[in-house]
Design an enzyme around this catalytic site. Structure first.
Site, PDB file in Angstrom:
ATOM      1  N   TYR A   3       0.809   1.739  -8.190  1.00  0.00           N
ATOM      2  CA  TYR A   3      -0.007   1.038  -7.190  1.00  0.00           C
ATOM      3  C   TYR A   3      -1.418   0.789  -7.745  1.00  0.00           C
ATOM      4  O   TYR A   3      -1.938  -0.337  -7.682  1.00  0.00           O
ATOM      5  CB  TYR A   3      -0.062   1.876  -5.903  1.00  0.00           C
ATOM      6  CG  TYR A   3      -1.172   1.509  -4.951  1.00  0.00           C
ATOM      7  CD1 TYR A   3      -1.061   0.411  -4.110  1.00  0.00           C
ATOM      8  CD2 TYR A   3      -2.340   2.285  -4.882  1.00  0.00           C
ATOM      9  CE1 TYR A   3      -2.080   0.079  -3.232  1.00  0.00           C
ATOM     10  CE2 TYR A   3      -3.363   1.966  -4.005  1.00  0.00           C
ATOM     11  CZ  TYR A   3      -3.233   0.858  -3.187  1.00  0.00           C
ATOM     12  OH  TYR A   3      -4.248   0.531  -2.318  1.00  0.00           O
TER      13      TYR A   3
ATOM     14  N   THR B 299      -9.320  -0.140  -4.885  1.00  0.00           N
ATOM     15  CA  THR B 299      -9.063   1.267  -4.558  1.00  0.00           C
ATOM     16  C   THR B 299      -9.659   2.253  -5.572  1.00  0.00           C
ATOM     17  O   THR B 299      -9.837   1.903  -6.749  1.00  0.00           O
ATOM     18  CB  THR B 299      -7.529   1.484  -4.486  1.00  0.00           C
ATOM     19  OG1 THR B 299      -7.241   2.869  -4.418  1.00  0.00           O
ATOM     20  CG2 THR B 299      -6.817   0.918  -5.705  1.00  0.00           C
ATOM     21  N   ASP B 300      -9.898   3.466  -5.098  1.00  0.00           N
ATOM     22  CA  ASP B 300     -10.282   4.580  -5.979  1.00  0.00           C
ATOM     23  C   ASP B 300      -9.163   4.878  -6.987  1.00  0.00           C
ATOM     24  O   ASP B 300      -9.418   5.478  -8.024  1.00  0.00           O
ATOM     25  CB  ASP B 300     -10.558   5.840  -5.137  1.00  0.00           C
ATOM     26  CG  ASP B 300      -9.409   6.193  -4.197  1.00  0.00           C
ATOM     27  OD1 ASP B 300      -8.871   5.268  -3.558  1.00  0.00           O
ATOM     28  OD2 ASP B 300      -9.037   7.376  -4.105  1.00  0.00           O
TER      29      ASP B 300
ATOM     30  N   LYS C 234      -3.366  -2.786  -8.473  1.00  0.00           N
ATOM     31  CA  LYS C 234      -4.650  -3.129  -7.836  1.00  0.00           C
ATOM     32  C   LYS C 234      -5.685  -3.463  -8.916  1.00  0.00           C
ATOM     33  O   LYS C 234      -6.520  -4.356  -8.736  1.00  0.00           O
ATOM     34  CB  LYS C 234      -5.147  -1.981  -6.951  1.00  0.00           C
ATOM     35  CG  LYS C 234      -4.310  -1.712  -5.712  1.00  0.00           C
ATOM     36  CD  LYS C 234      -4.283  -2.859  -4.705  1.00  0.00           C
ATOM     37  CE  LYS C 234      -5.611  -3.130  -4.073  1.00  0.00           C
ATOM     38  NZ  LYS C 234      -5.528  -4.203  -3.050  1.00  0.00           N
TER      39      LYS C 234
ATOM     40  N   THR D  94       0.800  -1.239   0.000  1.00  0.00           N
ATOM     41  CA  THR D  94       0.000   0.000   0.000  1.00  0.00           C
ATOM     42  C   THR D  94       0.832   1.289   0.000  1.00  0.00           C
ATOM     43  O   THR D  94       0.257   2.375   0.104  1.00  0.00           O
ATOM     44  CB  THR D  94      -0.940   0.028   1.232  1.00  0.00           C
ATOM     45  OG1 THR D  94      -0.143  -0.125   2.411  1.00  0.00           O
ATOM     46  CG2 THR D  94      -1.995  -1.045   1.182  1.00  0.00           C
TER      47      THR D  94
END
Ligand SMILES: NC(=O)c1ccc[n+]([C@@H]2O[C@H](COP(=O)([O-])OP(=O)(O)OC[C@H]3O[C@@H](n4cnc5c(N)ncnc54)[C@H](OP(=O)(O)O)[C@@H]3O)[C@@H](O)[C@H]2O)c1
Length: 284
Positions: A125, A101-102, A129, A62
């Site tokens: 990242y 995630t957004d 995801k 993260t």
């Protein structure tokens, strides 16, 4: 119901295990020491032995900025680790819930993103995801994919804790005011994930606290509620360069949650008050 939760040593996984226990579910939380999800054999051995009815996958790499330079490490956890878990879930016929995630979106526009909007990640990242999402969808006929944003919880570091720490040494702070989204309190989200995993309402969902704000608005509310006398100056993204790009618009539409009969999360200001209490702050 026996549920394996990855990311137990992180913010969300910890609260998911606590919430599941309140419902008398058999919860098994693991961090990377107990189970390194990048180790395929270890994953197969552990999960085949445990035989969970469901996996709630909260483990992830993260560190958004570091991920730009540690691409392999980030890919190994977020993509290969997710693949290892999804494949063993398929073999065992276990339900699977993947937290995303957004940051799968590019942040263009100023309206909330729907689950059906096209993903177009602008940092590494976010890309990993989204690759994880694709693997989950390709591997399993049915799954839950839940995109969340701006996470804060008791068990780990987050924006709220950073602001509180900075308030000890600053009476004025510059905070980005042109990125908009919603905070997500893990205590609230955990209730939803436990409700969801016991259902058969599979699909992609967006879930975060109700209401939208900028990081600067969020910081102001943290200082107001915790009684800290700190002036927040809203600055632009350009004035606060970071290694990884962040989307300006992280607003997620939650209408699907409501349409499917799930309980929406509380307003972010109310959840912040709950959280500050959890941290033993007297809320003003
Ligand atoms: N934080 C945010 O603002 C945010 C925003 C949107 C979406 N999300 C997503 O929400 C989920 C939960 O995030 P979080 O904030 O709770 O995460 P977090 O606090 O950063 O915790 C990450 C967890 O992942 C585990 N992990 C990392 N590498 C691993 C490996 N190789 N094997 C096994 N476990 C490993 C860590 O275990 P150890 O500590 O034991 O190494 C830790 O438990 C993630 O899917 C994340 O992508 C987070």
């Amino acid at each position: 119901m026996k549920i394996l939760v990855t990311g137990y040593t992180g913010q969300l996984g910890f609260d998911v295990v606590q919430e599941g226990m309140k419902h008398n579910l058999e919860m098994f939380g693991v961090g990377s020491k107990e189970l390194d999800i990048t180790d395929r054999d270890a994953v197969n051995n552990y999960v085949e032995k445990l035989k969970p009815d469901a996996i709630i996958h909260c483990a992830a790499y993260t560190a958004v900025d570091k991920a730009e330079d540690e691409r392999e490490a980030c890919w190994n956890v977020n993509v290969d680790g997710t693949k290892n878990l999804a494949e063993v879930a398929k073999e065992l016929g276990a339900k699977f819930l993947y937290t995303s995630t957004d940051y799968v979106f590019d942040g263009k526009g100023n309206t909330p993103f729907e689950e059906t909007d096209e993903a177009n990640p602008i940092n590494y990242y976010g890309l990993t995801k989204f690759e994880g999402e694709k693997i989950v969808r390709d591997t399993l006929n049915d799954s839950f994919i839940v995109r969340i944003s701006w996470v804060f919880g008791k068990n780990g570091n987050n924006f709220v804790k950073t602001m509180l720490r900075l308030s000890e040494s600053h009476d004025e702070l510059n905070v980005v005011g042109d990125q908009f989204g919603s905070p997500t309190y893990t205590y609230d989200l955990a209730k939803l994930l436990i409700e969801m995993i016991q259902s058969e309402k599979y699909g992609v969902y967006h879930a975060s606290n109700e209401g939208y704000c900028s990081w600067a608005d969020f910081a102001e509310e943290i200082f107001k509620q915790s009684g800290k006398n700190v002036t927040v100056n809203a600055i632009s993204t350009e004035e606060y360069p970071t290694r990884a790009k962040r989307p300006n618009n992280s607003r997620l539409s939650k209408s699907k949650l409501q349409n499917k009969g799930f309980t929406l999360l509380p307003k972010w200001q109310d959840s912040l008050a709950h959280y500050l209490n959890e941290l033993n702050f007297e809320v003003k």
